[in-house]
Design a protein around this motif. Structure first.
Motif, short mmCIF file in Angstrom:
data_model
loop_
_atom_site.label_atom_id
_atom_site.label_comp_id
_atom_site.label_asym_id
_atom_site.label_seq_id
_atom_site.Cartn_x
_atom_site.Cartn_y
_atom_site.Cartn_z
N ASN A 216 54.00 -12.01 88.11
CA ASN A 216 54.69 -11.20 88.79
C ASN A 216 55.51 -10.00 88.25
OD1 ASN A 216 55.28 -13.31 91.13
ND2 ASN A 216 56.64 -14.06 89.95
N SER A 217 54.00 -9.67 86.96
CA SER A 217 54.44 -8.52 87.03
C SER A 217 53.55 -7.68 87.19
CB SER A 217 54.66 -8.96 84.69
OG SER A 217 52.61 -9.45 84.71
N ASN A 218 54.21 -6.76 86.55
CA ASN A 218 53.76 -5.29 86.43
C ASN A 218 52.05 -4.91 86.19
OD1 ASN A 218 55.94 -4.31 87.83
ND2 ASN A 218 56.68 -3.49 85.86
N ILE A 220 49.53 -7.22 86.02
CA ILE A 220 48.85 -8.03 86.75
C ILE A 220 49.01 -7.02 87.80
CG2 ILE A 220 48.59 -10.01 88.52
CD1 ILE A 220 47.58 -10.42 85.28
N ARG A 221 50.10 -6.79 88.45
CA ARG A 221 49.69 -5.36 89.37
C ARG A 221 48.61 -4.48 89.24
NH1 ARG A 221 55.06 -3.15 91.30
NH2 ARG A 221 55.90 -5.59 90.93
N THR A 222 48.81 -3.84 88.45
CA THR A 222 47.35 -2.78 87.94
C THR A 222 46.33 -3.17 88.10
OG1 THR A 222 49.01 -1.95 86.89
CG2 THR A 222 47.69 -0.86 86.73
N LYS A 224 45.07 -6.17 89.51
CA LYS A 224 44.80 -6.17 90.67
C LYS A 224 44.26 -5.40 92.01
CE LYS A 224 47.39 -10.37 92.30
NZ LYS A 224 48.96 -10.29 92.56
N ALA A 225 45.02 -3.96 91.59
CA ALA A 225 45.33 -2.72 92.03
C ALA A 225 44.17 -2.30 91.77
CB ALA A 225 46.22 -1.47 92.10
N LYS A 230 39.60 -12.82 91.67
CA LYS A 230 40.65 -13.18 91.45
C LYS A 230 40.47 -13.59 90.31
CE LYS A 230 43.61 -14.42 95.28
NZ LYS A 230 43.46 -14.66 96.32
#
Lengths: 321, 272
Positions: A216-218, A220-222, A224-225, A230
């Motif tokens: 859920n951390s930032n 990982i979002r980066t 992913k983007a 996966k």
């Protein structure tokens, strides 16, 4: 700057550790002497010379005739010189005895922890990725269940299945690996699973919670983007971050298991350190109990200190103190 | 705010905990036999109409022994949790509120208690006392109150900087008032959760101690000691071992689930 603050931190921790260990020695020394039962009478035995002279002579030879504070300081002085005294039962050197028993316990603990870690990492990550799915629910029920059973119940069930019903494994005993490797492993299987299952439940819960937090951390979002696959996200970025904190959990569990495996060792007749200390408490073998508990406490304090230091070194964001 | 639906597992857990308490309070209503009545002809039997859960090595009725054993086990579980709270709350409050050297001294003592495995400390303490339910409660409390003190302390540390504590101080409230009337009520959620966790751990520890022969002495029934005797008859009756195992498992699991539910209830933000 950072190195010097780590050194400062270590010194402070060491000072606290010395105080804690001093308190431990006082507690153990007093506790074992408060317990009913006189080791001198036990040493004389029911058929020995019951006269007062003989009692005094044996008490003096064991050093138990002096006042308790004096006994304590003599003992501490000897310990600091590496002399842990001799067992009241068979005059064997206590340091040597503990040295033998610790390897027996270590074999069990290390195998159990390896088993637990190897299972917990994939299962915990799987649970976290598939949060809320059937697999996750099954694993959660499993780990809650394992934590709600007295450890030895699992052991009893294993004995019923593998020794009583199937007759494929010996129910209890210990033989060293050097003496008979095959039998050593056959005897190790059940106690290792008993301990390992419990630790696995602890670890799986931890890895799951930690991985969910990281996913859920930032950053990982980066990632992913950025369009990373996966598998790369889970096993390269998430796992690496989970492992950092996981090491500390494994470390502190290891510290707790040293000397804490009494019941498993008793159930399977695995003659390790915990069982040895327990029997010495029952026999009022003062030197063994004192040195044994001191050894366990020293290891516990050192392991926790090392774990904390490793933790701060791996992750520079963590503030010392 | 939307009222949350209570989970089915929580209701199940509450039912089990309530049943255990009912057994402990009025065992005579639930038991079918005298728990001490021997019947050597029907020893080590499986479940039947006469003996719902089977019999032990003296032909005593296992269901009735579980029912009467609940009194000891529930008393040890909740008694230890209560005594740990009684010891741990003031210690944690004082350490956290006073800070400085007082905090340091108290916490080093707590460190010393926790520097070796709890089972080892419990064995040392119980050898000083005679094995009995009261001794078990004292022993388990000595082993587990440091954890309680730690939880309370860490709560106090964060609470004492809050505005309402500052306000109480500005009004001229004395230290005791601030500790017990201003700060303590705000720790109640952490205390309740820790209480339930400790009760569960205490039941497990009682089982462990009984297994080593340091628990409740025969012929008085207690779940842990039933298990340790069942161990000697594994060859003849697996049922004897399964009955206390499953009972302990269900009760500890339920107490844990109630604890988890309480935590979620007190702290809905943390829900995942």
């Amino acid at each position: 700057m950072r190195i010097s603050s780590i050194v400062k931190y270590c010194i402070k921790r060491l000072a606290m550790a010395v105080i804690v260990l001093f308190l431990v020695t006082v507690v153990v020394f007093t506790a074992i002497r408060l317990a009913p039962g006189d080791p001198v009478i036990a040493k004389i035995g029911p058929y020995g010379d019951q006269s007062q002279e003989n009692y005094d002579r044996i008490a003096a030879s064991l050093g138990l005739d002096k006042p308790i504070p004096t006994q304590y300081f003599i003992w501490i002085g000897d310990c600091l010189q590496g002399d842990f005294g001799v067992s009241l039962r068979n005059n064997a050197d206590v340091g040597e005895l503990i040295g033998q028993k610790i390897w027996v316990s270590l074999e069990l603990i290390i195998v159990a922890l390896l088993l637990a870690v190897c299972m917990a990492i994939p299962l915990g990550i799987l649970s976290a990725i598939k949060k809320g799915s059937v697999i996750d629910q099954i694993l959660t029920v499993f780990s809650s269940s394992a934590l709600a059973m007295p450890g030895f119940c699992v052991g009893l069930l294993l004995i019923v299945i593998f020794s009583v019903r199937l007759g494929v494994l010996p129910p209890n005993g210990y033989i060293s690996f050097a003496e008979n490797p095959k039998q050593n492993i056959r005897l190790l299987v059940m106690p290792a699973i008993t301990l390992g299952l419990f630790e696995m439940a602890v670890f799986t819960r931890f890895v799951r919670a930690e991985t969910i937090g990281i996913l859920n951390s930032n950053f990982i979002r980066t990632v992913k983007a950025k369009g990373l696959s996966k598998t790369k996200i889970y096993f390269k970025h998430a796992l690496k971050n989970t492992l950092v904190t996981f090491i500390t959990v494994i470390g502190s569990e290891f510290g707790t298991l040293l000397g804490g495996t009494i019941i498993t060792e008793q159930l399977f007749g695995w003659s390790g350190l915990g069982w040895f200390i327990y029997q010495s408490v029952m026999n009022r073998d003062y030197p063994v109990v004192q040195a044994g508990v001191l050894f366990v406490a020293v290891s516990f304090v050192i392991i926790n200190m090392v774990v904390d230091i490793i933790y701060t070194m791996i992750d520079p964001r963590i503030e010392l103190n | 705010m939307k009222i949350k639906r209570v989970k089915a597992t929580t209701i199940g857990a509450l039912v089990v905990v309530f049943a255990a308490i009912l057994m402990a309070v009025v065992p005579s209503l639930l038991a079918t036999h005298d728990p001490l009545e021997m019947d050597m002809v029907h020893k080590l039997q499986g479940p039947s109409a006469a003996h719902w859960l089977g019999t032990d090595e003296y032909g005593r009725d296992l269901w009735s022994r579980i029912v009467y054993g609940a009194r000891t086990t529930v008393a040890v579980g909740f008694g230890s949790a209560a005594l740990s709270a009684l010891l741990g709350i003031p210690v944690g409050l004082i350490a956290g509120y006073a800070g400085g050297i007082t905090d340091n001294i108290i916490m080093r003592f707590m460190d010393a208690c926790q520097a070796f495995p709890s089972i080892l400390l419990a064995i040392l303490v119980i050898t000083i006392l005679e094995p009995s339910a009261v001794s078990l409660i004292i022993t388990i409390s000595i082993v587990s109150f440091p954890a309680f003190a730690r939880i309370v302390r860490s709560n106090v540390l964060s609470l004492k900087k809050r505005e309402f504590v500052e306000a109480a101080r500005a009004f001229g409230a004395n230290r005791l008032y601030i500790m017990f009337r201003t700060i303590l009520p705000n720790c109640i959620s952490a205390i309740t959760v820790e209480f339930s966790l400790l009760a569960a751990t205490a039941i497990l520890l009682e089982a462990g101690m009984s297994f080593l022969g340091l628990g409740i002495q025969p012929p008085k029934p207690a779940w842990g000691s039933m298990l340790s005797y069942a161990n000697q008859y594994l060859n003849q009756s697996v049922n004897y071992m399964l009955v206390p195992t499953i009972t302990i498992f269900l009760v500890v699991l339920s107490v844990n689930l109630v604890g988890d539910a309480l935590r979620d209830w007190f702290d809905p933000m943390k829900l995942k």
